[in-house]
Design a protein around this motif. Structure first.
Motif, short mmCIF file in Angstrom:
data_model
loop_
_atom_site.label_atom_id
_atom_site.label_comp_id
_atom_site.label_asym_id
_atom_site.label_seq_id
_atom_site.Cartn_x
_atom_site.Cartn_y
_atom_site.Cartn_z
N GLU A 4 -3.96 -3.62 19.28
CA GLU A 4 -5.91 -4.11 18.24
C GLU A 4 -6.46 -2.72 18.95
OE1 GLU A 4 -6.15 -8.94 18.05
OE2 GLU A 4 -5.30 -8.25 19.64
N ILE A 7 -6.59 -0.40 16.55
CA ILE A 7 -6.33 -0.60 14.76
C ILE A 7 -7.81 -0.40 13.70
CG2 ILE A 7 -7.45 -3.16 14.88
CD1 ILE A 7 -4.21 -2.28 12.41
N PRO A 11 -7.73 2.58 9.53
CA PRO A 11 -8.05 2.34 8.05
C PRO A 11 -9.05 3.61 7.36
CG PRO A 11 -8.83 0.12 8.88
CD PRO A 11 -7.80 0.92 10.49
N ASN A 130 -15.97 -4.03 6.96
CA ASN A 130 -15.54 -5.45 6.71
C ASN A 130 -15.30 -5.07 8.94
OD1 ASN A 130 -13.44 -3.99 7.12
ND2 ASN A 130 -11.88 -5.71 5.56
N THR A 132 -14.26 -3.41 10.71
CA THR A 132 -12.97 -2.31 11.19
C THR A 132 -13.28 -1.33 12.18
OG1 THR A 132 -12.03 -1.82 9.81
CG2 THR A 132 -10.90 -4.54 10.38
N PRO A 165 -14.48 -3.07 -4.61
CA PRO A 165 -12.95 -3.34 -4.59
C PRO A 165 -12.62 -1.91 -5.51
CG PRO A 165 -13.86 -4.69 -6.72
CD PRO A 165 -15.10 -3.59 -5.16
N ALA A 166 -13.59 -1.32 -6.22
CA ALA A 166 -12.38 0.56 -6.21
C ALA A 166 -12.56 0.72 -5.26
CB ALA A 166 -13.80 1.07 -7.39
N LEU A 168 -11.49 0.24 -2.51
CA LEU A 168 -10.20 -0.74 -1.55
C LEU A 168 -8.89 -0.15 -2.21
CD1 LEU A 168 -9.67 -2.50 1.03
CD2 LEU A 168 -9.45 -4.02 -0.19
N MET A 169 -9.05 -0.26 -3.22
CA MET A 169 -7.82 0.19 -4.11
C MET A 169 -7.36 1.35 -4.05
SD MET A 169 -6.85 -1.70 -6.90
CE MET A 169 -4.78 -0.94 -7.84
N ASN A 172 -5.94 2.21 -1.40
CA ASN A 172 -4.85 1.98 -0.77
C ASN A 172 -3.36 1.82 -1.60
OD1 ASN A 172 -4.81 0.09 1.97
ND2 ASN A 172 -6.79 -0.29 0.47
N GLU A 211 -17.55 -20.97 1.22
CA GLU A 211 -16.69 -20.33 0.30
C GLU A 211 -15.03 -20.32 0.67
OE1 GLU A 211 -16.94 -16.44 1.56
OE2 GLU A 211 -15.63 -15.76 0.23
N TRP B 29 0.27 -6.80 -1.06
CA TRP B 29 -1.32 -6.20 -1.41
C TRP B 29 -2.04 -6.02 -2.43
CZ3 TRP B 29 -4.08 -2.03 -2.47
CH2 TRP B 29 -5.57 -2.39 -3.01
N PHE B 33 -4.89 -8.32 -2.92
CA PHE B 33 -6.03 -7.15 -3.80
C PHE B 33 -6.24 -8.53 -4.89
CE2 PHE B 33 -8.26 -4.70 -6.64
CZ PHE B 33 -8.88 -4.20 -6.10
N LEU B 42 -2.76 -1.14 6.06
CA LEU B 42 -2.57 -1.08 6.98
C LEU B 42 -2.67 -3.05 7.94
CD1 LEU B 42 -3.19 2.73 8.21
CD2 LEU B 42 -1.11 1.30 8.00
N SER B 51 -0.77 -7.97 15.62
CA SER B 51 -0.92 -7.61 16.26
C SER B 51 -2.94 -6.90 16.01
CB SER B 51 -0.98 -6.03 16.29
OG SER B 51 -0.82 -5.44 15.30
N TYR B 52 -2.99 -8.35 14.95
CA TYR B 52 -4.24 -7.88 14.22
C TYR B 52 -4.42 -8.93 13.46
CZ TYR B 52 -8.51 -6.20 11.52
OH TYR B 52 -9.23 -6.07 10.62
N ARG B 55 -9.73 -12.46 9.26
CA ARG B 55 -10.71 -13.62 8.83
C ARG B 55 -10.18 -14.34 8.11
NH1 ARG B 55 -15.19 -10.35 6.01
NH2 ARG B 55 -12.98 -9.02 5.57
#
Lengths: 248, 77
Positions: A4, A7, A11, A130, A132, A165-166, A168-169, A172, A211, B29, B33, B42, B51-52, B55
């Motif tokens: 933890e 982590i 990212p 976000n 992290t 989102p772009a 993030l995509m 990943n 939300e 994922w 997404f 990840l 381990s995480y 929200r």
């Protein structure tokens, strides 16, 4: 297995690695898709561009909707200055309202004005913002316009909404995925995300809930009806189902 | 989905369904997404391995993504 405590760094490490590993022929079509989406969704824009930038400040992949945009963009990296590099370096949006009077990047502004590109709005492609750890910029997304003062806070909000989102995509996706797969997945995902997001917003207003409750209302219906969340969201927006839409 | 369950309970339930369904992490994922998820692969991996913590909205989205991929709406698309 990550603990933890560490982590938060993962990212960013991952983004850095994938940004470098992602070959241009794979990332190219995806960022071209992002540039096209920006061009289509920002009112008043003459063209748009998207760039992935490595840790040394060099562009690794770029795409533009017009040659004029490509020139203005390339100029920044040749001169080593400009709004997109600043947006990337500062991990914050940058807006140029009038290239003729812009003083932050004198060389770039002069050349941009000569080309008739008077307004520019650039937002960073950000990762990991976000909770992290600090956000890291992996590139920039920008739109240009011919007239001064073409962009405002609303355009900035729209562009950021597309950039999140772009990024993030891009961070990943697996390096072994083909350009076609990536491009199609990105197109479908961005479309599906925006439909579900809009439906969530409609329900938050209609039901006066937060939300999470709005999302619960959508997922509950999806489970009851055995229909995908995307289809349920479309029906909330009162749009006909799109038979040719490929699921993300 | 149980409104009263705790974050840990929800994580445990989602992780169990994910393991039972034998889903690939990258496919999960991508689906997550596509329905609006904001966490990276990840983070999802770490969450499913306890381990995480994600929200609330992200937990619900991931849970729903597992549910959809686990064949609950097969044949609709």
């Amino acid at each position: 297995m990550p603990k933890e405590s560490d982590i938060g760094e993962l990212p960013m490490v991952f983004a850095r690695v994938s940004g470098l590993l992602l070959a241009d022929h794979v990332a190219g079509p995806a960022i071209a898709r992002i540039a096209q989406a920006a061009f289509e969704s920002i009112p008043g824009s003459l063209g748009a561009g998207a760039t992935l930038i490595n840790a040394q400040g060099r562009p690794t992949s770029r795409a533009s909707t017009s040659t004029l945009v490509e020139e203005a963009d390339r100029l920044q990296y040749d001169l080593g200055e400009g709004p997109c590099l600043s947006a990337w370096a500062g991990a914050a949006p940058v807006r140029v309202d009038d290239a003729a009077t812009e003083t932050r990047w004198p060389k770039w502004s002069e050349s941009s004005a000569q080309r008739g590109l008077m307004s520019c709005l650039s937002v960073p492609l950000l990762l990991g913002g976000n909770g992290t750890g600090p956000a890291q910029a992996i590139g920039a997304l920008k739109v240009y316009a011919e007239r001064p003062n073409a962009f405002d806070a609303a355009s900035q909000h729209l562009l950021e909404h597309l950039a999140a989102p772009a990024a993030l995509m891009l961070a990943n996706i697996q390096a072994h995925e083909s350009a076609e797969q990536l491009s199609a997945a990105l197109k479908n995902s961005l479309h599906s995300r925006s439909v579900i997001d809009m439906a969530k917003g409609v329900l938050m207003e209609r039901l006066e809930v937060d939300e999470r409750a709005a999302l619960r209302s959508l997922t509950d219906r999806s489970r009851q009806e055995g229909a995908p969340l995307f289809t349920v969201a479309l029906s909330v927006l009162d749009r006909p189902a799109e038979p040719d839409h490929e699921r993300p | 989905m149980n409104v009263d369950e705790t974050a840990e309970e929800q994580r445990e339930r989602t992780a169990a369904e994910y393991r039972q369904a034998g889903l690939a992490l990258d496919a999960l994922w991508l689906h997550y997404f596509g329905i609006g998820g904001d966490a990276g692969e990840l983070e999802i991996d770490a969450y499913l391995n306890k381990s995480y913590m994600l929200r609330p909205v992200q937990r619900d989205l991931l849970d729903h993504a597992v549910h959809e991929l686990d064949g609950h709406d097969r044949g609709r698309h």
